[in-house]
Design a protein around this motif. Structure first.
Motif, PDB file in Angstrom:
ATOM      1  N   TYR A  42      30.809 -11.927 -39.944  1.00 47.20           N
ATOM      2  CA  TYR A  42      31.911 -11.062 -40.364  1.00 47.20           C
ATOM      3  C   TYR A  42      33.214 -11.848 -40.407  1.00 47.20           C
ATOM      4  N   HIS A  43      34.013 -11.625 -41.456  1.00 43.28           N
ATOM      5  CA  HIS A  43      35.339 -12.254 -41.518  1.00 43.28           C
ATOM      6  C   HIS A  43      36.218 -11.732 -40.387  1.00 43.28           C
ATOM      7  N   THR A  44      36.122 -10.424 -40.122  1.00 45.89           N
ATOM      8  CA  THR A  44      36.859  -9.794 -39.023  1.00 45.89           C
ATOM      9  C   THR A  44      35.844  -9.210 -38.055  1.00 45.89           C
ATOM     10  N   ARG A  49      32.542  -5.231 -43.439  1.00 41.04           N
ATOM     11  CA  ARG A  49      32.864  -5.062 -44.859  1.00 41.04           C
ATOM     12  C   ARG A  49      32.880  -6.391 -45.612  1.00 41.04           C
ATOM     13  N   PHE A  50      33.508  -7.401 -45.046  1.00 38.61           N
ATOM     14  CA  PHE A  50      33.563  -8.723 -45.676  1.00 38.61           C
ATOM     15  C   PHE A  50      32.840  -9.714 -44.779  1.00 38.61           C
ATOM     16  N   PHE A  51      31.998 -10.531 -45.389  1.00 38.84           N
ATOM     17  CA  PHE A  51      31.192 -11.450 -44.602  1.00 38.84           C
ATOM     18  C   PHE A  51      30.757 -12.640 -45.441  1.00 38.84           C
ATOM     19  N   ASN A  52      30.350 -13.674 -44.758  1.00 39.78           N
ATOM     20  CA  ASN A  52      29.668 -14.815 -45.354  1.00 39.78           C
ATOM     21  C   ASN A  52      28.258 -14.794 -44.794  1.00 39.78           C
ATOM     22  N   MET A  53      27.332 -15.382 -45.527  1.00 45.57           N
ATOM     23  CA  MET A  53      25.950 -15.350 -45.048  1.00 45.57           C
ATOM     24  C   MET A  53      25.236 -16.660 -45.305  1.00 45.57           C
ATOM     25  N   THR A  54      24.176 -16.857 -44.547  1.00 45.99           N
ATOM     26  CA  THR A  54      23.294 -17.993 -44.761  1.00 45.99           C
ATOM     27  C   THR A  54      21.861 -17.516 -44.633  1.00 45.99           C
ATOM     28  N   LYS A  55      20.977 -18.117 -45.429  1.00 46.29           N
ATOM     29  CA  LYS A  55      19.557 -17.764 -45.412  1.00 46.29           C
ATOM     30  C   LYS A  55      18.781 -18.848 -44.678  1.00 46.29           C
ATOM     31  N   GLY A  84      28.729 -10.604 -36.025  1.00 41.52           N
ATOM     32  CA  GLY A  84      27.811 -10.749 -37.144  1.00 41.52           C
ATOM     33  C   GLY A  84      26.464 -10.158 -36.804  1.00 41.52           C
ATOM     34  N   LYS A  85      25.540 -10.303 -37.745  1.00 38.53           N
ATOM     35  CA  LYS A  85      24.194  -9.795 -37.502  1.00 38.53           C
ATOM     36  C   LYS A  85      23.179 -10.665 -38.203  1.00 38.53           C
ATOM     37  N   ILE A  86      21.952 -10.545 -37.728  1.00 35.83           N
ATOM     38  CA  ILE A  86      20.842 -11.315 -38.270  1.00 35.83           C
ATOM     39  C   ILE A  86      19.764 -10.325 -38.700  1.00 35.83           C
ATOM     40  N   TYR A  87      19.325 -10.456 -39.947  1.00 30.77           N
ATOM     41  CA  TYR A  87      18.188  -9.684 -40.424  1.00 30.77           C
ATOM     42  C   TYR A  87      16.966 -10.607 -40.377  1.00 30.77           C
ATOM     43  N   PHE A  88      15.974 -10.239 -39.601  1.00 28.60           N
ATOM     44  CA  PHE A  88      14.709 -10.967 -39.580  1.00 28.60           C
ATOM     45  C   PHE A  88      13.761 -10.281 -40.558  1.00 28.60           C
ATOM     46  N   TYR A  89      13.074 -11.061 -41.387  1.00 28.29           N
ATOM     47  CA  TYR A  89      12.145 -10.515 -42.385  1.00 28.29           C
ATOM     48  C   TYR A  89      10.724 -10.996 -42.124  1.00 28.29           C
ATOM     49  N   GLY A  90       9.773 -10.147 -42.508  1.00 27.67           N
ATOM     50  CA  GLY A  90       8.362 -10.475 -42.384  1.00 27.67           C
ATOM     51  C   GLY A  90       7.625 -10.023 -43.618  1.00 27.67           C
TER      52      GLY A  90
END
Length: 145
Positions: A42-44, A49-55, A84-90
């Motif tokens: 998260y930027h704030t 609402r606003f964020f940067n992400m990495t895969k 921030g948060k992390i989405y784990f996928y399967g």
């Protein structure tokens, strides 16, 4: 003297019986089955609402995070703001969502299971990993930099 001993014994049994000795661990075992993850910064803090992400696209993408999340549940820290948060996928899509706070006073990972929010301690290794991944973020088009 017998009455005092009986009273102390009863009080001890009552206290032991009322103490919840159940240690909650391994609350999200499916994290080890994930094959990729997306980390959002998260930027704030506290405002997604606003964020940067990495895969992260590898089998068992963030094992150090999974280990921390499946560690002992700790007491909530209400003053800690999610950064921030992390989405784990399967195989079946999203596996779990993990929230994080890297502030020195916080160092927690959190998740919601059956409507209740749980916190676990974040290790230094997880903090370093999240900091390293943040350097590889993708700025999405239309997002505030």
């Amino acid at each position: 003297m017998k009455i005092v001993s009986l009273f102390v014994c009863c009080c001890s049994l009552f206290v032991i019986g009322c103490t919840n000795k159940t240690v909650k661990i391994k609350m999200l075992p499916t994290l080890s089955e994930s094959d990729s993850a997306v980390v959002m910064y998260y930027h704030t803090p506290g405002d997604p609402r606003f964020f940067n992400m990495t895969k992260v696209v590898v089998k068992n993408p963030l094992p150090v995070v999974a280990t921390d999340v499946n560690g002992k549940v700790v007491e909530a820290k209400d003053s800690c703001v999610t950064q921030g948060k992390i989405y784990f996928y399967g195989k079946a899509g999203a596996v779990e969502t993990i929230y994080f706070s890297r502030n020195k006073e916080c160092m927690t990972l959190s998740f919601i299971k059956t409507g209740e929010k749980y916190f676990t301690a974040m290790s230094d290794d997880t903090k370093k990993l999240l900091e390293r991944l943040e350097k590889d973020v993708t700025v999405l088009p239309g997002r505030k930099e």
